[in-house]
Design a protein around this motif. Structure first.
Motif, PDB file in Angstrom:
ATOM      1  N   LEU A  40      43.013  43.657  48.411  1.00 42.32           N
ATOM      2  CA  LEU A  40      41.589  44.004  48.355  1.00 42.32           C
ATOM      3  C   LEU A  40      40.823  42.999  47.502  1.00 42.32           C
ATOM      4  N   ARG A  41      41.385  42.639  46.353  1.00 36.19           N
ATOM      5  CA  ARG A  41      40.761  41.636  45.488  1.00 36.19           C
ATOM      6  C   ARG A  41      40.541  40.337  46.266  1.00 36.19           C
ATOM      7  N   HIS A  42      41.558  39.914  46.986  1.00 38.73           N
ATOM      8  CA  HIS A  42      41.462  38.689  47.785  1.00 38.73           C
ATOM      9  C   HIS A  42      40.349  38.807  48.835  1.00 38.73           C
ATOM     10  N   HIS A  43      40.291  39.941  49.520  1.00 36.13           N
ATOM     11  CA  HIS A  43      39.243  40.150  50.529  1.00 36.13           C
ATOM     12  C   HIS A  43      37.850  40.099  49.892  1.00 36.13           C
ATOM     13  N   CYS A  44      37.718  40.683  48.709  1.00 37.40           N
ATOM     14  CA  CYS A  44      36.422  40.666  48.008  1.00 37.40           C
ATOM     15  C   CYS A  44      36.005  39.241  47.680  1.00 37.40           C
ATOM     16  N   ILE A  45      36.942  38.439  47.204  1.00 42.78           N
ATOM     17  CA  ILE A  45      36.649  37.040  46.878  1.00 42.78           C
ATOM     18  C   ILE A  45      36.279  36.279  48.151  1.00 42.78           C
ATOM     19  N   GLN A  46      37.029  36.502  49.221  1.00 40.59           N
ATOM     20  CA  GLN A  46      36.751  35.823  50.484  1.00 40.59           C
ATOM     21  C   GLN A  46      35.381  36.218  51.053  1.00 40.59           C
ATOM     22  N   ALA A  47      34.969  37.453  50.800  1.00 41.57           N
ATOM     23  CA  ALA A  47      33.658  37.919  51.272  1.00 41.57           C
ATOM     24  C   ALA A  47      32.535  37.459  50.342  1.00 41.57           C
ATOM     25  N   ALA A  49      32.029  38.145  46.954  1.00 35.60           N
ATOM     26  CA  ALA A  49      31.456  39.174  46.079  1.00 35.60           C
ATOM     27  C   ALA A  49      30.748  38.506  44.905  1.00 35.60           C
ATOM     28  N   LEU A  50      29.647  39.107  44.489  1.00 31.59           N
ATOM     29  CA  LEU A  50      28.844  38.584  43.391  1.00 31.59           C
ATOM     30  C   LEU A  50      28.796  39.598  42.250  1.00 31.59           C
ATOM     31  N   THR A  51      28.563  39.106  41.055  1.00 33.00           N
ATOM     32  CA  THR A  51      28.405  39.986  39.903  1.00 33.00           C
ATOM     33  C   THR A  51      27.304  40.999  40.160  1.00 33.00           C
ATOM     34  N   GLU A  52      26.265  40.589  40.894  1.00 34.25           N
ATOM     35  CA  GLU A  52      25.136  41.469  41.204  1.00 34.25           C
ATOM     36  C   GLU A  52      25.529  42.631  42.114  1.00 34.25           C
ATOM     37  N   ASP A  53      26.711  42.591  42.698  1.00 31.69           N
ATOM     38  CA  ASP A  53      27.176  43.661  43.581  1.00 31.69           C
ATOM     39  C   ASP A  53      27.698  44.867  42.806  1.00 31.69           C
ATOM     40  N   ALA A  54      27.840  44.726  41.495  1.00 26.04           N
ATOM     41  CA  ALA A  54      28.493  45.756  40.685  1.00 26.04           C
ATOM     42  C   ALA A  54      27.818  47.120  40.795  1.00 26.04           C
ATOM     43  N   ASP A  55      26.526  47.184  40.546  1.00 28.21           N
ATOM     44  CA  ASP A  55      25.850  48.489  40.518  1.00 28.21           C
ATOM     45  C   ASP A  55      25.956  49.225  41.853  1.00 28.21           C
ATOM     46  N   GLU A  56      25.702  48.524  42.946  1.00 28.39           N
ATOM     47  CA  GLU A  56      25.779  49.158  44.264  1.00 28.39           C
ATOM     48  C   GLU A  56      27.221  49.561  44.592  1.00 28.39           C
ATOM     49  N   SER A  57      28.165  48.744  44.191  1.00 29.55           N
ATOM     50  CA  SER A  57      29.577  49.054  44.442  1.00 29.55           C
ATOM     51  C   SER A  57      30.007  50.295  43.667  1.00 29.55           C
ATOM     52  N   ILE A  58      29.577  50.403  42.429  1.00 26.83           N
ATOM     53  CA  ILE A  58      29.894  51.585  41.625  1.00 26.83           C
ATOM     54  C   ILE A  58      29.280  52.822  42.266  1.00 26.83           C
ATOM     55  N   ARG A  59      28.026  52.698  42.691  1.00 23.79           N
ATOM     56  CA  ARG A  59      27.352  53.827  43.329  1.00 23.79           C
ATOM     57  C   ARG A  59      28.106  54.272  44.578  1.00 23.79           C
ATOM     58  N   LEU A  72      34.614  47.358  33.942  1.00 24.53           N
ATOM     59  CA  LEU A  72      35.099  45.987  34.138  1.00 24.53           C
ATOM     60  C   LEU A  72      34.248  45.209  35.139  1.00 24.53           C
ATOM     61  N   VAL A  73      33.943  45.824  36.283  1.00 23.05           N
ATOM     62  CA  VAL A  73      33.205  45.098  37.321  1.00 23.05           C
ATOM     63  C   VAL A  73      31.798  44.718  36.860  1.00 23.05           C
ATOM     64  N   SER A  74      31.312  45.419  35.856  1.00 22.81           N
ATOM     65  CA  SER A  74      29.961  45.172  35.353  1.00 22.81           C
ATOM     66  C   SER A  74      29.898  44.078  34.295  1.00 22.81           C
ATOM     67  N   ARG A  75      31.030  43.551  33.901  1.00 24.85           N
ATOM     68  CA  ARG A  75      31.065  42.586  32.797  1.00 24.85           C
ATOM     69  C   ARG A  75      31.665  41.257  33.228  1.00 24.85           C
ATOM     70  N   GLY A  76      30.926  40.200  33.016  1.00 23.73           N
ATOM     71  CA  GLY A  76      31.487  38.866  33.208  1.00 23.73           C
ATOM     72  C   GLY A  76      31.606  38.424  34.652  1.00 23.73           C
ATOM     73  N   ARG A  77      32.331  37.328  34.823  1.00 22.02           N
ATOM     74  CA  ARG A  77      32.518  36.727  36.149  1.00 22.02           C
ATOM     75  C   ARG A  77      33.273  37.675  37.068  1.00 22.02           C
ATOM     76  N   ILE A  78      32.766  37.839  38.256  1.00 27.96           N
ATOM     77  CA  ILE A  78      33.323  38.824  39.196  1.00 27.96           C
ATOM     78  C   ILE A  78      34.780  38.513  39.548  1.00 27.96           C
ATOM     79  N   ASP A  79      35.138  37.254  39.740  1.00 24.78           N
ATOM     80  CA  ASP A  79      36.516  36.935  40.107  1.00 24.78           C
ATOM     81  C   ASP A  79      37.493  37.324  38.999  1.00 24.78           C
ATOM     82  N   VAL A  80      37.111  37.100  37.759  1.00 25.89           N
ATOM     83  CA  VAL A  80      37.954  37.473  36.619  1.00 25.89           C
ATOM     84  C   VAL A  80      38.058  38.997  36.518  1.00 25.89           C
ATOM     85  N   GLN A  81      36.941  39.675  36.696  1.00 27.24           N
ATOM     86  CA  GLN A  81      36.925  41.128  36.570  1.00 27.24           C
ATOM     87  C   GLN A  81      37.703  41.794  37.704  1.00 27.24           C
TER      88      GLN A  81
END
Length: 137
Positions: A40-47, A49-59, A72-81
């Motif tokens: 799933l992480r790999h698919h997110c990176i391939q798609a 994913a941006l740090t700005e996606d955090a709030d909508e993803s949490i919702r 975690l998803v709300s803090r820092g670089r998305i790939d690291v998180q």
């Protein structure tokens, strides 16, 4: 195309109910769950994913903003998180991570479809048929 990747994309696209995805995920052993989260992480990176996606993803995931994967998803670089989220080990955290990573994939892939694939593309996951009980029953 791996059956697991089809299932994950069906979940992200709303072609399978999340309740079914969670039941499938929980039935897996710990090692398989880790593999699914890494996939799933790999698919997110391939798609893309941006740090700005955090709030909508949490919702969309239904998690509270105070749950560990949501924090975690709300803090820092998305790939690291995303790497940290996929590495969480307690079962309860894995379940939350699964829900959140599916939601991140959904948000990122929707944007990719709108911006890059609107005129057509070669991505097999953008051509998944609507799910029918006869086919998957």
């Amino acid at each position: 195309m791996h059956a697991r990747d089809v299932r994950l994309n069906e979940l992200a696209q709303g072609l399978r109910p999340m309740s079914e995805g969670i039941a499938w995920f929980e039935a897996l052993g710990a090692e398989e769950q880790s593999e699914v989260l890494l996939s799933l992480r790999h698919h997110c990176i391939q798609a893309r994913a941006l740090t700005e996606d955090a709030d909508e993803s949490i919702r969309r995931s239904g998690l509270r903003p105070t749950h560990t994967p949501a924090v975690l998803v709300s803090r820092g670089r998305i790939d690291v998180q995303l790497r940290k989220i996929a590495a969480l080990t307690p079962l309860d955290e894995r379940r939350k991570s699964f829900r959140l990573l599916v939601a991140v994939l959904a948000v990122a892939d929707e944007r990719r479809r709108e911006r890059s694939c609107a005129g057509g593309c070669g991505h097999w996951w953008h051509r998944l048929p609507a799910r029918t009980e006869a086919r998957y029953g």
